[in-house]
Structures are given as structure tokens and as C-alpha cells.
Design an enzyme around this catalytic site. Structure first.
Site, mmCIF file in Angstrom:
data_model
loop_
_atom_site.group_PDB
_atom_site.id
_atom_site.type_symbol
_atom_site.label_atom_id
_atom_site.label_comp_id
_atom_site.label_asym_id
_atom_site.label_seq_id
_atom_site.Cartn_x
_atom_site.Cartn_y
_atom_site.Cartn_z
ATOM 1 N N MET A 160 0.831 -1.058 0.027
ATOM 2 C CA MET A 160 -0.097 -0.040 0.027
ATOM 3 C C MET A 160 0.768 1.239 -0.092
ATOM 4 O O MET A 160 1.507 1.636 1.047
ATOM 5 C CB MET A 160 -0.678 0.031 1.242
ATOM 6 C CG MET A 160 -1.744 1.201 1.437
ATOM 7 S SD MET A 160 -3.251 0.972 2.621
ATOM 8 C CE MET A 160 -2.378 0.498 4.075
ATOM 9 N N TYR A 435 0.944 2.942 12.872
ATOM 10 C CA TYR A 435 0.365 2.405 11.477
ATOM 11 C C TYR A 435 -0.895 2.819 11.194
ATOM 12 O O TYR A 435 -1.759 2.656 12.069
ATOM 13 C CB TYR A 435 0.607 0.736 11.642
ATOM 14 C CG TYR A 435 1.864 0.119 11.249
ATOM 15 C CD1 TYR A 435 2.887 0.453 10.255
ATOM 16 C CD2 TYR A 435 2.120 -1.030 12.055
ATOM 17 C CE1 TYR A 435 3.747 -0.258 10.130
ATOM 18 C CE2 TYR A 435 3.427 -1.773 11.565
ATOM 19 C CZ TYR A 435 4.166 -1.079 10.645
ATOM 20 O OH TYR A 435 5.373 -1.967 10.369
ATOM 21 N N GLU A 436 -1.197 2.870 10.024
ATOM 22 C CA GLU A 436 -2.485 3.216 9.345
ATOM 23 C C GLU A 436 -3.503 4.144 9.926
ATOM 24 O O GLU A 436 -4.396 3.987 10.184
ATOM 25 C CB GLU A 436 -3.456 1.752 9.450
ATOM 26 C CG GLU A 436 -2.505 0.769 8.709
ATOM 27 C CD GLU A 436 -1.839 0.851 7.184
ATOM 28 O OE1 GLU A 436 -2.240 1.710 6.595
ATOM 29 O OE2 GLU A 436 -1.106 0.355 6.861
ATOM 30 N N GLY A 437 -2.628 5.465 10.587
ATOM 31 C CA GLY A 437 -3.471 6.414 11.016
ATOM 32 C C GLY A 437 -3.071 6.350 12.344
ATOM 33 O O GLY A 437 -3.513 5.368 13.211
#
Length: 597
Positions: A160, A435-437
Site C-alpha cells: 500500500m 501504522y495506518e493512521g
């Protein structure tokens, strides 16, 4: 082996608390039963036992390196990818049509829990499945046929690719460009940073799902598109994706985090996924899946730490009971018998098993939202999934860090050494709240978006489910006081929410979200209290109706005891949080006369 998670607890949650086999009544999951669920869990545990857990330390000590433009990773990564691909375990949650096993997400998610508990330095396959799902869901049939099978087979790695040096989490500020070409592709030019598994030598190709802005696209998030950008094109030609740098990390060292440069030679090509300018909408599917996956990773690392510190506490003799006047030459006792050590172990158990329960609750919502043919049921569980996702990402990671820290403390000085796994687990888990926000981003999402979504319908649905658990608990005399405590806590949470809402209505968004992280902490404690009461109800009902004995009785009694611990030790923290959240003193918002820090 499985010294990194409790299969008994997993079975309790999966089959006794959440009745996962009931999902097979939906046509979409009708090909499955408990036997297929257990077979898949067994297969993943076997891989965890043989290819992952034994190499936990070695991957950390022999981290990825970038030399002469090539990234080398531990060779066990290749064995792991092959084993997962050959067994069909990368695409367990995919539809049969897309080459998967069509397992419910509640089962698929616990597979990730087992793998990450065994060795979180091998988080390659979760990235691949997320990227492949984006292609399968939104891309053209040609792109699906080209990429999905080889990705699910473990031959091609997926990533991603969002973050850029100047943008960070502010995706509206990305500058990677995409210029249309005559052959239907786009010429990609830009940089991406912190791309996990962004390059390595244990697969045949790296497939980036990359955000970029088509020339002339609107500014902001509405102008962002999504592209498939492979390291190598289908004819084997290099696609001008350069590994510019590799970040050497505090933890999770088995996975390379890459700085990538695209188009140095103006020869990087990408293929549009779906429609132009809708890339961020598409990517949010993968991001939401990844957020739940990161929450599961936090719970998994905390599980491995709990199992290690529990074993140590049972075996390590030190000192004697404080109330017993024993001679100094009498045998020392295992440290698990000391109250302070017991407190730390109970905290770990409460966090790990409460977090796993919340994550499985969230996965169940995803399953029903996906499989139900009833529009009202579908909407209810979709909105609950939306509400629970930021909490399921945040509580297991933030409190997972606390749990691992307590595990290290149980070992004392030994915990700080490389001779025991706690020091590595302590390093590994630190990335999960980022991670991821980050936690701050998740908290603003919860308070700023999810609490007000659809006129508050997600919260109404959630509180309705909590009310059912409270009503069940009130039928058992020993659980009634805790049901009443949870009811009072929901009232306190509603009171805090109502105190904050006027700021949103006035348009003072900074003031509204100033302490969103504290609100998330309070919301998370309430949510985990609900999960523990739910587990205690099942345990108490089983004790009454099935009259278990021996280890089984001890298991169910342990559930009730840990529920009590959570309510007496963790739930009272909401009192202080509520005081601060209702406090009108503003200390963190920037003013003309800035405070010197």
C-alpha cells in the site's frame, strides 16, 4: 507448540461467545462449518509453529538490507510465503470467484492473530491480501486476471503506497503524478516513504497499490487516483521503481520499510484502478481492513508477551508470602503468587483477551454487513463496523503497549535482555499505534465523524447491543453489580459526549477535537468492559448449565475473575477522563501568544 496464543481462549470466543458457525446460515458462507474453520486454524498454527515462531529472534537480528539497489530479507520469509501461497492461506477471505476460500472475516481475522503472535516480523501476507482485494474489488477484469492469482499464490508481494515525504498522513498533499499514455497506462513520477515490504528478494515481483494525481486533476483528496504499479512489467522489463533507501526500525525489523522513487528515467508505468479521482475512496477499503489488522497485530504481540511472562512467573522462584512468617531457609515461592505480579498478569490477560474479543466483534459486524440480504440488518452492522473500526485499531495497540511493558516488568532485569523475548516484543509493538493512521487520527475519526454519522445511528445500534449484554448479566446475581456499573459508565460517556457536541455545532472544531484521544481512551474502556461482561455472561451460563469441573471450570472461573479485575482496576480510570473532557480550561490550542515548549 503454540506458546504464543491460547487456543482454548480462541475457541471460547469464536464458538461460545460469537457463535461463528451461525454465519454459515448466510448463503455466502454456507460452504463452511466448524470443521473447515478448525482445519484452517490448524493449518495456520502449523505454519506458525514451524516456520515463524522458531525464527522470531533471528529475523530481528538479521534485518533487511539495501545493497547495490537490491533488498535482501531473511530467507525464511520466502519459505513462509510459499507455504502460505501453496496452502491457499493468503486469500482465505476472498470469494471463490476470486480464488479464495470465502471464509468469514471473524475466522480470517483470527488467522492473522495467530500468525502475528507467532512472529510479527513476517507481516508480508496481510499486505498482499489487502492489495489484491483492492484489485479484485475495483479494477478491470484484465487487471484482476493479471495480478490477483499470483499475489494470492505468494509469488507476488503486494503493498500500500500512500505516504510521501512532504505529506505524511495528510494525503491531500501528495504530489506523485500520473501522466496518461497512448497505450492506456499512466507515466508515474514521485516518491513514497515507509512502504512496508516495498521491496525484497523473496518473491518474483512487487505490486504497489499507489496513490497519485493525474495531470490536471483537482487539488485536495478529490483529485487522487489509484494505480497498480509493479516493480517489473509483464514482459519482465524493469518498471523504473527504485529502492532509494531503507529505514532501520526500532522494531518489526523482519519487514523492510522502503523509500521508493518512481520515474527517475521517465519510464515508470501504472495502470488505473477503477475510475479517475476516486483513489482515496478505494484505498479506504484497504486502509480500514489494515486498521483492524493493525489492531489484531497489537493484540497478537501482547498475547505472545503475556504467554512468555506467564510461563516465567510460574517457573521463577523468588521470596516468600508477605503474611507468612517463614524461615529464610524455607523454599522460595513462584513469583506468580505475589500480588503485584498477579496484578500485572491479570492486566495483560484483560487487555489481550478483551482486545481479541473486540476485534472479533468488529469482524462479525463486517461478516453480517457483507452477507446479509436484509437491508436493515445490513445497514445496522455496517454502521457498527464503521464506529468500532477506529476503536478496534486503537485500544489493542495503545493498551497492548501497556500490557507488553507489564510483561517485561514481570521478568524484571531479565526482561530487559535479549535472552528473553519481551524486549523485542516491547520494541515491535511500538509501531502499531502509528501504522495506518495514528492514535490521534483514529480518535478524531471516532469523535469527529463516527459519533455524528447518520444522526447518531451507529452509536444507537452499539448501545442497543450493549444493553442486551447488560440485561443478560442482570439475570445472574454475581454479575448484576457489574451490569449496573457498565450501565452507569454508558451514562457517563453520554454525558461527556453531550458536553462536547456544542463546540461542533458552533463550528469550533479545534476545541471539539482538542482532547479526542482522551475521549477515545474513555470510549475504549467502555467497549472492552462490554466485551468482558459478555464473556462473563457466557462463562457463568456454562458453569450453571453444564457443571464443568477441573481445568474447564478453572477456565470459566478465570474469565469471571478477569472481568472483575477489569471493572475494578481499569474502568475507574474513566472518572478522571470525564473530569478532563468536561473541563473548559484550554491548554493545547495555539494562540497568538504561544507558550514556549
Amino acid at each position: 507448540m503454540a506458546q504464543y496464543y491460547s487456543r482454548r481462549n480462541l475457541n471460547f470466543l469464536l464458538y461460545e461467545v460469537f457463535n461463528a458457525t451461525e454465519l454459515t446460515h448466510y448463503p455466502y458462507y454456507s460452504a463452511h462449518d466448524r470443521e473447515t474453520f478448525d482445519m484452517t486454524i490448524d493449518a495456520v498454527t502449523q505454519i506458525g509453529d514451524t516456520l515463524m515462531f522458531p525464527h522470531f529472534r533471528d529475523l530481528d537480528r538479521n534485518q533487511p538490507e539495501l545493497k547495490n539497489g537490491k533488498v535482501t530479507v531473511h530467507p525464511k520469509v520466502g519459505e513462509y510465503l510459499k507455504a502460505m501461497g501453496d496452502a491457499g492461506l493468503i486469500g482465505t477471505g476472498f470469494s471463490f470467484e476470486d480464488g479464495g476460500q470465502q471464509l468469514p472475516e471473524i475466522v480470517n481475522s483470527v488467522l492473522g492473530f495467530i500468525l502475528m503472535a507467532a512472529n510479527n516480523g513476517m507481516m508480508y501476507t496481510g499486505l498482499t491480501s489487502g492489495a489484491a482485494r483492492l484489485i479484485a474489488t475495483f479494477a478491470s477484469e484484465e487487471l484482476k486476471q493479471t495480478y490477483v492469482e499470483k499475489m494470492l499464490g505468494g509469488k507476488w508481494q503486494g503493498t500500500m503506497a500512500l505516504t510521501e515525504p512532504q505529506a505524511g498522513s495528510s494525503l491531500s498533499d501528495i504530489t506523485t503524478s500520473a501522466t496518461p499514455q497512448a497505450d492506456g497506462s499512466y507515466r508515474i513520477k514521485g516518491q513514497k516513504v515507509f512502504i512496508s515490504a516495498g521491496d525484497h528478494d523473496q518473491c518474483e515481483n512487487i505490486i504497489h497499490l499507489m496513490l497519485a494525481r493525474i495531470d490536471g486533476a483537482p487539488k485536495g483528496t478529490k483529485g487522487i487516483s489509484l494505480f497498480v504499479v509493479p516493480k517489473y512489467r509483464l514482459d519482465g522489463a524493469d518498471n523504473d521503481v527504485t529502492s532509494t533507501g531503507i529505514y532501520h526500525k526500532l522494531g518489526q525489523r523482519g519487514v523492510p520499510a522502503m523509500h521508493l522513487t518512481m520515474g527517475d528515467n521517465d519510464d515508470c508505468h501504472g495502470w488505473l484502478v477503477g475510475e479517475p479521482h476516486r483513489g482515496l475512496n478505494y484505498m479506504f477499503q484497504m486502509m480500514n481492513e489494515a486498521r483492524i489488522g493493525v489492531g489484531m497485530t497489537g493484540a497478537a504481540i501482547a498475547s505472545a508477551a503475556y504467554e512468555a511472562s506467564l510461563q516465567y512467573a510460574k517457573e521463577r522462584p523468588q521470596s516468600r508470602r508477605l503474611n507468612q512468617k517463614t524461615a529464610l531457609d524455607s523454599p522460595q515461592i513462584p513469583i506468580i503468587q505475589h500480588p503485584d505480579v498477579k496484578r500485572m498478569l491479570l492486566l495483560q490477560k484483560a487487555v489481550v483477551e478483551g482486545s481479541l474479543s473486540l476485534l472479533m466483534e468488529t469482524a462479525r459486524c463486517a461478516d453480517i454487513a457483507h452477507a446479509s440480504e436484509d437491508p436493515e440488518e445490513k445497514e445496522k452492522y455496517h454502521l457498527m463496523l464503521e464506529l468500532l473500526t477506529p476503536v478496534a485499531k486503537t485500544y489493542p495497540t495503545e493498551m497492548g503497549m501497556v500490557a507488553v511493558s507489564n510483561g517485561l516488568q514481570v521478568l524484571g532485569g531479565y526482561g530487559f535482555t535479549e535472552d528473553f523475548p519481551l524486549e523485542q516484543l516491547y520494541r515491535d509493538i511500538r509501531i502499531t499505534p502509528i501504522y495506518e493512521g495514528t492514535t490521534g487520527i483514529q480518535s478524531q475519526d471516532l469523535l469527529g465523524r463516527k459519533m455524528t454519522m447518520k444522526g447518531g445511528k451507529p452509536v444507537q445500534f452499539l448501545f442497543g447491543e450493549v444493553a442486551k449484554t447488560i440485561a443478560e448479566a442482570e439475570t445472574h446475581e454475581n454479575l448484576k453489580p457489574y451490569a449496573q456499573k457498565l450501565k452507569a459508565e454508558l451514562g457517563r460517556l453520554q454525558e461527556v459526549t453531550m458536553a462536547l457536541m456544542p463546540f461542533a455545532m458552533q463550528g469550533d472544531i479545534e476545541r471539539f477535537l482538542m482532547d479526542a484521544t482522551l475521549y477515545m481512551e474513555m470510549f475504549g474502556i467502555n467497549t472492552i468492559a462490554w466485551q468482558w461482561l459478555k464473556q462473563a455472561v457466557v462463562a457463568q451460563r456454562t458453569i450453571v448449565t453444564q457443571n464443568p469441573d477441573g481445568e474447564e471450570l478453572a477456565f470459566y472461573e478465570g474469565k469471571i475473575h478477569t472481568m472483575k479485575f477489569f471493572f475494578h482496576y481499569e474502568v475507574p480510570k474513566t472518572l478522571g477522563l470525564a473530569v478532563r473532557l468536561k473541563d473548559n480550561e484550554v491548554l493545547t490550542i495555539a494562540t497568538e501568544k504561544e507558550v514556549v515548549l
